[in-house]
Design a protein around this motif. Structure first.
Motif, PDB file in Angstrom:
ATOM      1  N   ASP A 120       0.819  -1.218   0.000  1.00 40.99           N
ATOM      2  CA  ASP A 120       0.000   0.000   0.000  1.00 40.99           C
ATOM      3  C   ASP A 120       0.850   1.263   0.000  1.00 40.99           C
ATOM      4  OD1 ASP A 120      -2.465   1.308  -0.042  1.00 40.99           O
ATOM      5  OD2 ASP A 120      -2.386   1.624   2.131  1.00 40.99           O
ATOM      6  N   GLU A 121       1.991   1.250   0.657  1.00 41.99           N
ATOM      7  CA  GLU A 121       2.876   2.423   0.719  1.00 41.99           C
ATOM      8  C   GLU A 121       3.454   2.777  -0.652  1.00 41.99           C
ATOM      9  OE1 GLU A 121       3.747   4.643   3.101  1.00 41.99           O
ATOM     10  OE2 GLU A 121       2.186   3.736   4.337  1.00 41.99           O
ATOM     11  N   THR A 122       3.575   1.791  -1.516  1.00 47.35           N
ATOM     12  CA  THR A 122       4.172   2.050  -2.831  1.00 47.35           C
ATOM     13  C   THR A 122       3.122   2.320  -3.899  1.00 47.35           C
ATOM     14  OG1 THR A 122       4.198  -0.315  -3.341  1.00 47.35           O
ATOM     15  CG2 THR A 122       6.161   0.623  -2.281  1.00 47.35           C
ATOM     16  N   ALA A 123       1.869   2.539  -3.489  1.00 46.25           N
ATOM     17  CA  ALA A 123       0.803   2.758  -4.460  1.00 46.25           C
ATOM     18  C   ALA A 123       1.054   4.009  -5.300  1.00 46.25           C
ATOM     19  CB  ALA A 123      -0.543   2.866  -3.746  1.00 46.25           C
ATOM     20  N   PHE A 124       1.734   4.994  -4.752  1.00 49.62           N
ATOM     21  CA  PHE A 124       1.961   6.252  -5.467  1.00 49.62           C
ATOM     22  C   PHE A 124       3.403   6.365  -5.968  1.00 49.62           C
ATOM     23  CE2 PHE A 124      -1.580   7.061  -2.555  1.00 49.62           C
ATOM     24  CZ  PHE A 124      -2.520   7.570  -3.422  1.00 49.62           C
ATOM     25  N   GLN A 125       4.067   5.219  -6.204  1.00 46.13           N
ATOM     26  CA  GLN A 125       5.478   5.238  -6.631  1.00 46.13           C
ATOM     27  C   GLN A 125       5.670   5.886  -7.989  1.00 46.13           C
ATOM     28  OE1 GLN A 125       7.226   1.367  -6.517  1.00 46.13           O
ATOM     29  NE2 GLN A 125       8.492   1.890  -4.756  1.00 46.13           N
ATOM     30  N   MET A 126       4.748   5.702  -8.872  1.00 49.56           N
ATOM     31  CA  MET A 126       4.907   6.214 -10.228  1.00 49.56           C
ATOM     32  C   MET A 126       4.253   7.589 -10.400  1.00 49.56           C
ATOM     33  SD  MET A 126       6.613   3.760 -11.421  1.00 49.56           S
ATOM     34  CE  MET A 126       6.608   3.685 -13.168  1.00 49.56           C
ATOM     35  N   CYS A 127       3.957   8.254  -9.303  1.00 49.97           N
ATOM     36  CA  CYS A 127       3.253   9.545  -9.359  1.00 49.97           C
ATOM     37  C   CYS A 127       4.201  10.691  -9.032  1.00 49.97           C
ATOM     38  CB  CYS A 127       2.110   9.562  -8.346  1.00 49.97           C
ATOM     39  SG  CYS A 127       0.836   8.345  -8.661  1.00 49.97           S
ATOM     40  N   GLU A 128       3.763  11.892  -9.454  1.00 46.92           N
ATOM     41  CA  GLU A 128       4.498  13.105  -9.135  1.00 46.92           C
ATOM     42  C   GLU A 128       3.485  14.151  -8.691  1.00 46.92           C
ATOM     43  OE1 GLU A 128       7.595  16.315 -11.167  1.00 46.92           O
ATOM     44  OE2 GLU A 128       6.611  14.819 -12.418  1.00 46.92           O
ATOM     45  N   LEU A 129       3.798  14.822  -7.612  1.00 42.30           N
ATOM     46  CA  LEU A 129       2.959  15.891  -7.091  1.00 42.30           C
ATOM     47  C   LEU A 129       3.599  17.207  -7.490  1.00 42.30           C
ATOM     48  CD1 LEU A 129       0.598  16.876  -5.297  1.00 42.30           C
ATOM     49  CD2 LEU A 129       2.193  16.793  -3.376  1.00 42.30           C
ATOM     50  N   VAL A 130       2.810  18.052  -8.187  1.00 44.13           N
ATOM     51  CA  VAL A 130       3.330  19.333  -8.654  1.00 44.13           C
ATOM     52  C   VAL A 130       2.402  20.435  -8.158  1.00 44.13           C
ATOM     53  CG1 VAL A 130       3.909  20.726 -10.667  1.00 44.13           C
ATOM     54  CG2 VAL A 130       4.266  18.247 -10.729  1.00 44.13           C
ATOM     55  N   ILE A 131       3.019  21.466  -7.558  1.00 42.21           N
ATOM     56  CA  ILE A 131       2.274  22.639  -7.107  1.00 42.21           C
ATOM     57  C   ILE A 131       2.894  23.845  -7.788  1.00 42.21           C
ATOM     58  CG2 ILE A 131       1.556  24.032  -5.132  1.00 42.21           C
ATOM     59  CD1 ILE A 131       1.978  21.560  -3.375  1.00 42.21           C
ATOM     60  N   THR A 132       2.037  24.623  -8.480  1.00 39.49           N
ATOM     61  CA  THR A 132       2.524  25.834  -9.149  1.00 39.49           C
ATOM     62  C   THR A 132       1.667  27.016  -8.742  1.00 39.49           C
ATOM     63  OG1 THR A 132       1.128  25.429 -11.075  1.00 39.49           O
ATOM     64  CG2 THR A 132       3.353  24.551 -11.166  1.00 39.49           C
ATOM     65  N   ASP A 133       2.210  28.230  -8.898  1.00 36.70           N
ATOM     66  CA  ASP A 133       1.433  29.429  -8.630  1.00 36.70           C
ATOM     67  C   ASP A 133       1.365  30.294  -9.880  1.00 36.70           C
ATOM     68  OD1 ASP A 133       3.902  30.634  -8.811  1.00 36.70           O
ATOM     69  OD2 ASP A 133       3.965  31.344  -6.750  1.00 36.70           O
ATOM     70  N   ASN A 134       0.715  31.441  -9.792  1.00 37.66           N
ATOM     71  CA  ASN A 134       0.520  32.327 -10.941  1.00 37.66           C
ATOM     72  C   ASN A 134       1.823  32.953 -11.430  1.00 37.66           C
ATOM     73  OD1 ASN A 134      -2.186  31.820 -10.822  1.00 37.66           O
ATOM     74  ND2 ASN A 134      -2.706  33.740  -9.776  1.00 37.66           N
ATOM     75  N   LYS A 135       2.815  33.031 -10.584  1.00 38.87           N
ATOM     76  CA  LYS A 135       4.081  33.662 -10.959  1.00 38.87           C
ATOM     77  C   LYS A 135       5.060  32.677 -11.592  1.00 38.87           C
ATOM     78  CE  LYS A 135       3.704  37.090  -7.317  1.00 38.87           C
ATOM     79  NZ  LYS A 135       4.305  37.624  -6.106  1.00 38.87           N
ATOM     80  N   GLY A 136       4.622  31.442 -11.741  1.00 39.76           N
ATOM     81  CA  GLY A 136       5.503  30.453 -12.358  1.00 39.76           C
ATOM     82  C   GLY A 136       6.359  29.687 -11.370  1.00 39.76           C
TER      83      GLY A 136
END
Length: 173
Positions: A120-136
């Motif tokens: 279960d801990e490796t369920a998100f192994q192939m994922c990437e979390l990206v957070i961006t704002d309006n200024k780039g």
């Protein structure tokens, strides 16, 4: 006093003394016997009064005023349209939050289906979390534990907000 006529034509007078002491003066009892009699009359209402509905006491007028104050007045057309517009906005927000929750739940379920349930801990192994704002500016991570924690937090937060929005969708009585 009673008078009876005998068979031989003579009248026999029964000597019962009439009680001439005043029992009531101006509707108030004067002696002890009259007070007792009045107390009995008040304690036992007559049968004719029991079947009839009693007149409303003065306290009921205050209750009626309180009930009327609690009732909301009927909305005029402008107020009704304003209420409908506000409820429409809240309904759209509710639908948006439900969409976010459904999409996030579907994404999480798909990730779990791709990996064995034991891992279960490796369920998100192939994922990437990206957070961006309006200024780039940009933040990204591929850490499965951070992504899992983020998904859990966001799901909970959307659930809380959905509950708040649904609590605000109320029609006036």
């Amino acid at each position: 006093m009673e008078t009876k006529v005998n068979q031989n034509g003579q009248a026999a007078v029964n000597s019962i003394k009439a009680d001439k002491t005043p029992k009531f003066v101006a509707g108030n009892p004067v002696n002890k016997e009259a007070k007792k009699a009045e107390a009995k009359n008040e304690a036992e209402p007559s049968k004719s009064e029991e079947g009839k509905p009693h007149a409303a006491p003065e306290g009921s007028k205050a209750e009626l005023k309180e009930q009327l104050a609690q009732q909301k007045p009927v909305l005029n057309l402008d107020e009704t349209l304003k209420l409908v517009a506000e409820l429409s906005k809240r309904t759209a927000l509710r639908d948006r939050y439900k969409g976010y929750i459904d999409a996030l739940t579907g994404f999480e379920q798909e990730q779990k289906d791709n990996v064995d349930e034991l891992e279960d801990e490796t369920a998100f192994q192939m994922c990437e979390l990206v957070i961006t704002d309006n200024k780039g500016n940009r933040f990204s991570t591929k850490s499965p534990s951070v992504i899992k924690g983020t998904v859990t937090f966001i799901s909970g937060r959307f659930g809380e907000r959905l509950g708040e929005v649904e609590a605000g969708i109320v029609l006036p009585a």
